[in-house]
Design a protein around this motif. Sequence first.
Motif, PDB file in Angstrom:
ATOM      1  N   LYS A 148       0.819  -1.210   0.000  1.00 51.20           N
ATOM      2  CA  LYS A 148       0.000   0.000   0.000  1.00 51.20           C
ATOM      3  C   LYS A 148       0.849   1.255   0.000  1.00 51.20           C
ATOM      4  O   LYS A 148       0.523   2.232  -0.665  1.00 51.20           O
ATOM      5  N   SER A 149       1.953   1.237   0.739  1.00 47.90           N
ATOM      6  CA  SER A 149       2.791   2.434   0.855  1.00 47.90           C
ATOM      7  C   SER A 149       3.810   2.546  -0.275  1.00 47.90           C
ATOM      8  O   SER A 149       4.231   3.644  -0.622  1.00 47.90           O
ATOM      9  N   GLY A 150       4.236   1.428  -0.826  1.00 48.56           N
ATOM     10  CA  GLY A 150       5.264   1.426  -1.849  1.00 48.56           C
ATOM     11  C   GLY A 150       6.655   1.682  -1.297  1.00 48.56           C
ATOM     12  O   GLY A 150       7.614   1.815  -2.047  1.00 48.56           O
ATOM     13  N   LYS A 151       6.779   1.732   0.022  1.00 50.11           N
ATOM     14  CA  LYS A 151       8.075   1.990   0.662  1.00 50.11           C
ATOM     15  C   LYS A 151       8.802   0.679   0.936  1.00 50.11           C
ATOM     16  O   LYS A 151       8.179  -0.336   1.227  1.00 50.11           O
ATOM     17  N   GLY A 152      10.126   0.774   0.911  1.00 54.06           N
ATOM     18  CA  GLY A 152      10.939  -0.393   1.204  1.00 54.06           C
ATOM     19  C   GLY A 152      10.829  -0.808   2.656  1.00 54.06           C
ATOM     20  O   GLY A 152      10.858   0.029   3.555  1.00 54.06           O
ATOM     21  N   VAL A 153      10.667  -2.103   2.887  1.00 55.81           N
ATOM     22  CA  VAL A 153      10.569  -2.649   4.236  1.00 55.81           C
ATOM     23  C   VAL A 153      11.901  -3.265   4.647  1.00 55.81           C
ATOM     24  O   VAL A 153      12.379  -3.044   5.757  1.00 55.81           O
ATOM     25  N   ALA A 154      12.490  -4.044   3.738  1.00 51.92           N
ATOM     26  CA  ALA A 154      13.753  -4.718   4.036  1.00 51.92           C
ATOM     27  C   ALA A 154      14.387  -5.177   2.734  1.00 51.92           C
ATOM     28  O   ALA A 154      13.715  -5.297   1.710  1.00 51.92           O
ATOM     29  N   GLY A 155      15.682  -5.441   2.808  1.00 48.94           N
ATOM     30  CA  GLY A 155      16.390  -5.950   1.651  1.00 48.94           C
ATOM     31  C   GLY A 155      17.576  -6.791   2.090  1.00 48.94           C
ATOM     32  O   GLY A 155      18.137  -6.556   3.170  1.00 48.94           O
ATOM     33  N   LYS A 156      17.930  -7.771   1.281  1.00 52.67           N
ATOM     34  CA  LYS A 156      19.045  -8.637   1.621  1.00 52.67           C
ATOM     35  C   LYS A 156      19.543  -9.338   0.366  1.00 52.67           C
ATOM     36  O   LYS A 156      18.762  -9.619  -0.553  1.00 52.67           O
ATOM     37  N   ILE A 157      20.834  -9.656   0.348  1.00 51.47           N
ATOM     38  CA  ILE A 157      21.414 -10.416  -0.756  1.00 51.47           C
ATOM     39  C   ILE A 157      21.643 -11.844  -0.288  1.00 51.47           C
ATOM     40  O   ILE A 157      22.164 -12.076   0.801  1.00 51.47           O
ATOM     41  N   PHE A 158      21.232 -12.792  -1.103  1.00 48.07           N
ATOM     42  CA  PHE A 158      21.341 -14.211  -0.788  1.00 48.07           C
ATOM     43  C   PHE A 158      22.296 -14.874  -1.773  1.00 48.07           C
ATOM     44  O   PHE A 158      22.146 -14.734  -2.980  1.00 48.07           O
ATOM     45  N   ASN A 159      23.273 -15.583  -1.224  1.00 44.87           N
ATOM     46  CA  ASN A 159      24.244 -16.327  -2.024  1.00 44.87           C
ATOM     47  C   ASN A 159      24.126 -17.803  -1.699  1.00 44.87           C
ATOM     48  O   ASN A 159      24.005 -18.172  -0.533  1.00 44.87           O
ATOM     49  N   SER A 160      24.186 -18.605  -2.729  1.00 42.73           N
ATOM     50  CA  SER A 160      24.118 -20.047  -2.528  1.00 42.73           C
ATOM     51  C   SER A 160      25.000 -20.730  -3.571  1.00 42.73           C
ATOM     52  O   SER A 160      25.123 -20.246  -4.697  1.00 42.73           O
ATOM     53  N   THR A 161      25.596 -21.845  -3.178  1.00 45.30           N
ATOM     54  CA  THR A 161      26.419 -22.620  -4.102  1.00 45.30           C
ATOM     55  C   THR A 161      26.049 -24.096  -3.997  1.00 45.30           C
ATOM     56  O   THR A 161      25.467 -24.537  -3.008  1.00 45.30           O
ATOM     57  N   ALA A 162      26.425 -24.823  -5.027  1.00 47.93           N
ATOM     58  CA  ALA A 162      26.266 -26.285  -5.034  1.00 47.93           C
ATOM     59  C   ALA A 162      27.408 -26.855  -5.862  1.00 47.93           C
ATOM     60  O   ALA A 162      27.864 -26.223  -6.821  1.00 47.93           O
ATOM     61  N   PRO A 163      27.880 -28.049  -5.511  1.00 46.22           N
ATOM     62  CA  PRO A 163      28.963 -28.663  -6.283  1.00 46.22           C
ATOM     63  C   PRO A 163      28.562 -28.858  -7.741  1.00 46.22           C
ATOM     64  O   PRO A 163      27.444 -29.269  -8.034  1.00 46.22           O
ATOM     65  N   ALA A 164      29.496 -28.552  -8.634  1.00 48.91           N
ATOM     66  CA  ALA A 164      29.279 -28.727 -10.071  1.00 48.91           C
ATOM     67  C   ALA A 164      30.579 -29.228 -10.707  1.00 48.91           C
ATOM     68  O   ALA A 164      31.218 -28.526 -11.481  1.00 48.91           O
ATOM     69  N   PRO A 165      30.974 -30.459 -10.371  1.00 45.43           N
ATOM     70  CA  PRO A 165      32.249 -30.974 -10.877  1.00 45.43           C
ATOM     71  C   PRO A 165      32.249 -31.247 -12.377  1.00 45.43           C
ATOM     72  O   PRO A 165      33.304 -31.361 -12.985  1.00 45.43           O
ATOM     73  N   THR A 166      31.062 -31.327 -12.962  1.00 42.83           N
ATOM     74  CA  THR A 166      30.967 -31.556 -14.408  1.00 42.83           C
ATOM     75  C   THR A 166      29.750 -30.804 -14.943  1.00 42.83           C
ATOM     76  O   THR A 166      28.831 -30.483 -14.185  1.00 42.83           O
ATOM     77  N   THR A 167      29.752 -30.536 -16.232  1.00 44.53           N
ATOM     78  CA  THR A 167      28.597 -29.895 -16.864  1.00 44.53           C
ATOM     79  C   THR A 167      27.890 -30.853 -17.824  1.00 44.53           C
ATOM     80  O   THR A 167      26.913 -30.480 -18.452  1.00 44.53           O
ATOM     81  N   ALA A 168      28.386 -32.073 -17.927  1.00 47.75           N
ATOM     82  CA  ALA A 168      27.830 -33.046 -18.873  1.00 47.75           C
ATOM     83  C   ALA A 168      26.506 -33.619 -18.385  1.00 47.75           C
ATOM     84  O   ALA A 168      26.240 -33.693 -17.189  1.00 47.75           O
ATOM     85  N   ASN A 169      25.688 -34.021 -19.347  1.00 44.72           N
ATOM     86  CA  ASN A 169      24.440 -34.758 -19.079  1.00 44.72           C
ATOM     87  C   ASN A 169      23.508 -34.068 -18.088  1.00 44.72           C
ATOM     88  O   ASN A 169      22.917 -34.706 -17.220  1.00 44.72           O
ATOM     89  N   GLY A 170      23.385 -32.762 -18.178  1.00 43.63           N
ATOM     90  CA  GLY A 170      22.460 -32.034 -17.324  1.00 43.63           C
ATOM     91  C   GLY A 170      22.961 -31.743 -15.923  1.00 43.63           C
ATOM     92  O   GLY A 170      22.229 -31.220 -15.091  1.00 43.63           O
ATOM     93  N   ALA A 171      24.210 -32.065 -15.644  1.00 45.37           N
ATOM     94  CA  ALA A 171      24.744 -31.846 -14.296  1.00 45.37           C
ATOM     95  C   ALA A 171      24.796 -30.365 -13.941  1.00 45.37           C
ATOM     96  O   ALA A 171      24.599 -29.995 -12.786  1.00 45.37           O
ATOM     97  N   ALA A 172      25.053 -29.510 -14.919  1.00 47.71           N
ATOM     98  CA  ALA A 172      25.101 -28.065 -14.654  1.00 47.71           C
ATOM     99  C   ALA A 172      23.733 -27.568 -14.221  1.00 47.71           C
ATOM    100  O   ALA A 172      23.606 -26.825 -13.242  1.00 47.71           O
ATOM    101  N   ALA A 173      22.696 -27.984 -14.924  1.00 45.11           N
ATOM    102  CA  ALA A 173      21.336 -27.563 -14.571  1.00 45.11           C
ATOM    103  C   ALA A 173      20.943 -28.091 -13.200  1.00 45.11           C
ATOM    104  O   ALA A 173      20.318 -27.374 -12.403  1.00 45.11           O
ATOM    105  N   ALA A 174      21.320 -29.326 -12.892  1.00 48.69           N
ATOM    106  CA  ALA A 174      20.990 -29.903 -11.581  1.00 48.69           C
ATOM    107  C   ALA A 174      21.699 -29.148 -10.464  1.00 48.69           C
ATOM    108  O   ALA A 174      21.113 -28.885  -9.410  1.00 48.69           O
ATOM    109  N   ALA A 175      22.956 -28.775 -10.680  1.00 47.36           N
ATOM    110  CA  ALA A 175      23.692 -28.024  -9.665  1.00 47.36           C
ATOM    111  C   ALA A 175      23.097 -26.635  -9.464  1.00 47.36           C
ATOM    112  O   ALA A 175      22.941 -26.166  -8.327  1.00 47.36           O
TER     113      ALA A 175
END
Length: 131
Positions: free
Chosen positions: A84-111
Amino acid sequence: DRVIVRSELNQLSLLYDAQWSDRLTSMVQSRQIATFQNAHFLKSVGRPGDPGDYELIIDIRRFEIDATSDLARVELAARIIGGKSGKGVAGKIFNSTAPAPTTANGAAAAALDKALADAMRAIVGWTAKQI
């Protein structure tokens, strides 16, 4: 709509023969909505533009495979705006990682999917505390 790989020289390239089924922003938005719905923290969850008490805006900062560390990296900036106000309430940056030892056979998408799911759960928990 393509999978990005960051190399040792901090150069970006596209993963050959890999493409998302939709635009990345649309996919992330749909996944975030589903994550909120599955968590059952809020009475209702709508799409952008729907009337509501709050709006969650997510900017995708990183969504890539880092070939130097064999990790999928997702970085999302989340902002909560009062509906209703259009004002900012809060903000934050989220970082996440997952192992990706290979990119073959859809492994990149799964990671990347794993890293995204972790970031989404963190955003839901943070949002529930803020509102």
